[in-house]
Design a protein around this motif. Structure first.
Motif, PDB file in Angstrom:
ATOM      1  N   GLY A 132      -4.890 -19.931 -23.534  1.00 55.39           N
ATOM      2  CA  GLY A 132      -4.706 -19.422 -22.305  1.00 55.39           C
ATOM      3  C   GLY A 132      -4.462 -20.174 -21.212  1.00 55.39           C
ATOM      4  O   GLY A 132      -3.775 -20.024 -20.178  1.00 55.39           O
ATOM      5  N   HIS A 183      -0.917 -20.063 -19.089  1.00 63.45           N
ATOM      6  CA  HIS A 183      -0.746 -19.761 -17.864  1.00 63.45           C
ATOM      7  C   HIS A 183      -0.199 -20.987 -16.961  1.00 63.45           C
ATOM      8  O   HIS A 183       0.809 -20.544 -16.114  1.00 63.45           O
ATOM      9  CB  HIS A 183      -2.258 -20.013 -17.163  1.00 63.45           C
ATOM     10  CG  HIS A 183      -2.416 -19.972 -15.749  1.00 63.45           C
ATOM     11  ND1 HIS A 183      -2.572 -18.752 -14.856  1.00 63.45           N
ATOM     12  CD2 HIS A 183      -2.299 -20.965 -14.926  1.00 63.45           C
ATOM     13  CE1 HIS A 183      -2.500 -19.020 -13.720  1.00 63.45           C
ATOM     14  NE2 HIS A 183      -2.365 -20.418 -13.332  1.00 63.45           N
ATOM     15  N   ASP A 205      -0.704 -15.569 -14.849  1.00 62.59           N
ATOM     16  CA  ASP A 205      -1.943 -14.964 -15.899  1.00 62.59           C
ATOM     17  C   ASP A 205      -1.328 -14.123 -16.647  1.00 62.59           C
ATOM     18  O   ASP A 205      -1.502 -13.970 -17.989  1.00 62.59           O
ATOM     19  CB  ASP A 205      -2.977 -14.372 -15.024  1.00 62.59           C
ATOM     20  CG  ASP A 205      -4.035 -15.411 -14.282  1.00 62.59           C
ATOM     21  OD1 ASP A 205      -4.082 -16.713 -14.747  1.00 62.59           O
ATOM     22  OD2 ASP A 205      -4.710 -15.074 -13.293  1.00 62.59           O
ATOM     23  N   VAL A 258      -0.745 -14.501 -20.607  1.00 59.42           N
ATOM     24  CA  VAL A 258      -1.256 -13.379 -21.697  1.00 59.42           C
ATOM     25  C   VAL A 258      -0.173 -12.875 -22.828  1.00 59.42           C
ATOM     26  O   VAL A 258      -0.349 -12.676 -23.806  1.00 59.42           O
ATOM     27  CB  VAL A 258      -1.552 -11.954 -20.770  1.00 59.42           C
ATOM     28  CG1 VAL A 258      -1.761 -10.635 -21.722  1.00 59.42           C
ATOM     29  CG2 VAL A 258      -3.016 -12.245 -19.927  1.00 59.42           C
ATOM     30  N   LEU A 269      -8.767 -15.456 -22.444  1.00 54.22           N
ATOM     31  CA  LEU A 269      -8.399 -15.782 -20.892  1.00 54.22           C
ATOM     32  C   LEU A 269      -9.237 -15.418 -20.289  1.00 54.22           C
ATOM     33  O   LEU A 269      -9.454 -16.064 -18.992  1.00 54.22           O
ATOM     34  CB  LEU A 269      -6.877 -15.219 -20.714  1.00 54.22           C
ATOM     35  CG  LEU A 269      -6.394 -15.987 -19.218  1.00 54.22           C
ATOM     36  CD1 LEU A 269      -6.294 -17.428 -19.415  1.00 54.22           C
ATOM     37  CD2 LEU A 269      -4.750 -15.448 -19.257  1.00 54.22           C
ATOM     38  N   ARG A 324      -8.548 -11.834 -10.922  1.00 48.37           N
ATOM     39  CA  ARG A 324      -7.779 -12.306 -11.921  1.00 48.37           C
ATOM     40  C   ARG A 324      -8.194 -11.554 -13.099  1.00 48.37           C
ATOM     41  O   ARG A 324      -7.090 -11.158 -13.906  1.00 48.37           O
ATOM     42  CB  ARG A 324      -7.795 -13.861 -12.049  1.00 48.37           C
ATOM     43  CG  ARG A 324      -7.455 -14.670 -10.941  1.00 48.37           C
ATOM     44  CD  ARG A 324      -7.349 -16.069 -10.754  1.00 48.37           C
ATOM     45  NE  ARG A 324      -6.530 -16.492 -12.015  1.00 48.37           N
ATOM     46  CZ  ARG A 324      -6.604 -17.759 -12.153  1.00 48.37           C
ATOM     47  NH1 ARG A 324      -7.175 -18.664 -11.686  1.00 48.37           N
ATOM     48  NH2 ARG A 324      -5.542 -18.158 -13.109  1.00 48.37           N
ATOM     49  N   ILE A 379      -5.785  -9.414 -15.612  1.00 48.91           N
ATOM     50  CA  ILE A 379      -5.749 -10.013 -16.970  1.00 48.91           C
ATOM     51  C   ILE A 379      -5.720  -8.798 -17.920  1.00 48.91           C
ATOM     52  O   ILE A 379      -4.952  -8.692 -18.790  1.00 48.91           O
ATOM     53  CB  ILE A 379      -6.266 -11.141 -17.494  1.00 48.91           C
ATOM     54  CG1 ILE A 379      -5.966 -12.604 -16.438  1.00 48.91           C
ATOM     55  CG2 ILE A 379      -6.635 -11.375 -18.660  1.00 48.91           C
ATOM     56  CD1 ILE A 379      -7.092 -13.299 -16.554  1.00 48.91           C
TER      57      ILE A 379
END
Length: 256
Positions: A134, A138, A197, A201, A214, A243, A247
């Motif tokens: 994760g 990112h 982000d 994913v 994440l 965030r 996500i």
């Protein structure tokens, strides 16, 4: 005579501002990997060169590279898996992953062109391989999103506007404009974080990792900021809670 000088200064200041605006908006292109319209004034090769030139300084600032070769191999393997199973493989960037020795600064970041870093302070807090994926996903998102190059162009525009105000109007007014511009540029930075982000994913899912991990990374970052965190409007990063919501939305969208 003084009025004439003021008029000349005003015209010069206006010319600086107009030139800066034209230069910024004339460098417009669509990012073929994200579909986002961006204003960027440097090439991919320039990004790669800047990243490679800046890497030794970044390593030095964080106490050097971590000496554990097994940790480094682990990070390399996860990074390569993410790259090889995503659009990152189709880019011209050269992805290198660096474990920094820094035991105190909980952070990960990317330089233009594919140089990606994670501090031991953050690495040591991660609970599993998925969380590492994760973090690295990112940062790969920042590279593909060309966020550093975009930020350079925005800073160039901002500086041009400030210089124009300083020459044509008043240096004190320019200082106020600089403070406002700084807050605006911070908001751009928060948008970049959220986009990375979402990309992270996607990369995790494509590589077979659990994207929910994440969210665990966001909780680690939230805990690291402590109770005296900087208000979101004055920070380059969005609040971890915001965030997490983005996500979750991305997971629902891309997980099949």
């Amino acid at each position: 005579m003084r009025r004439k000088n003021s008029k000349v200064k005003l015209l010069i200041g206006a010319a600086i501002i107009i030139f800066s605006i034209i230069q910024y908006f004339s460098n417009s292109e669509i990012n073929e990997y994200t579909g986002k319209k961006q204003h960027i004034s440097i090439s991919v090769n320039d990004e790669i060169a800047i990243g490679l030139q800046s890497t030794p300084t970044m390593i030095q600032q964080h106490g050097g590279l971590h000496p554990d070769e097994n940790y480094q191999k682990f990070i390399d393997n996860v990074g390569k898996k993410l790259v090889n199973n995503s659009i990152a493989k189709k880019t011209d960037y050269h992805y290198d992953f660096h474990l920094l020795k820094d035991p105190n600064t909980i952070n990960a970041f990317a330089l233009p062109g594919g140089q990606i870093f994670i501090t031991y302070a953050l690495f040591s807090k991660l609970e599993n391989e998925d969380q590492l994926a994760g973090v690295l996903g990112h940062e790969i998102g920042h590279v593909i999103g060309r966020h550093s190059a975009e930020r350079m162009a925005k800073q160039g525009l901002t500086q041009g506007l400030i210089n124009g105000v300083a020459v044509g109007i008043d240096p004190n007014t320019a200082q106020g404009a600089a403070a406002i511009a700084n807050i605006i540029n911070m908001s751009y930075g928060r948008e970049d974080e959220l986009e990375s982000d979402v990309l992270g994913v996607k990369f995790m899912i494509n590589a077979g990792y659990n994207p929910n991990e994440l969210i665990g990374v966001m909780k680690i970052l939230k805990e690291a900021t402590g109770p005296n965190k900087t208000p979101e409007r004055l920070s380059t990063h969005p609040d971890p809670e915001n965030r997490i919501e983005k996500i979750k939305e991305a997971i629902k969208k891309y997980r099949k």
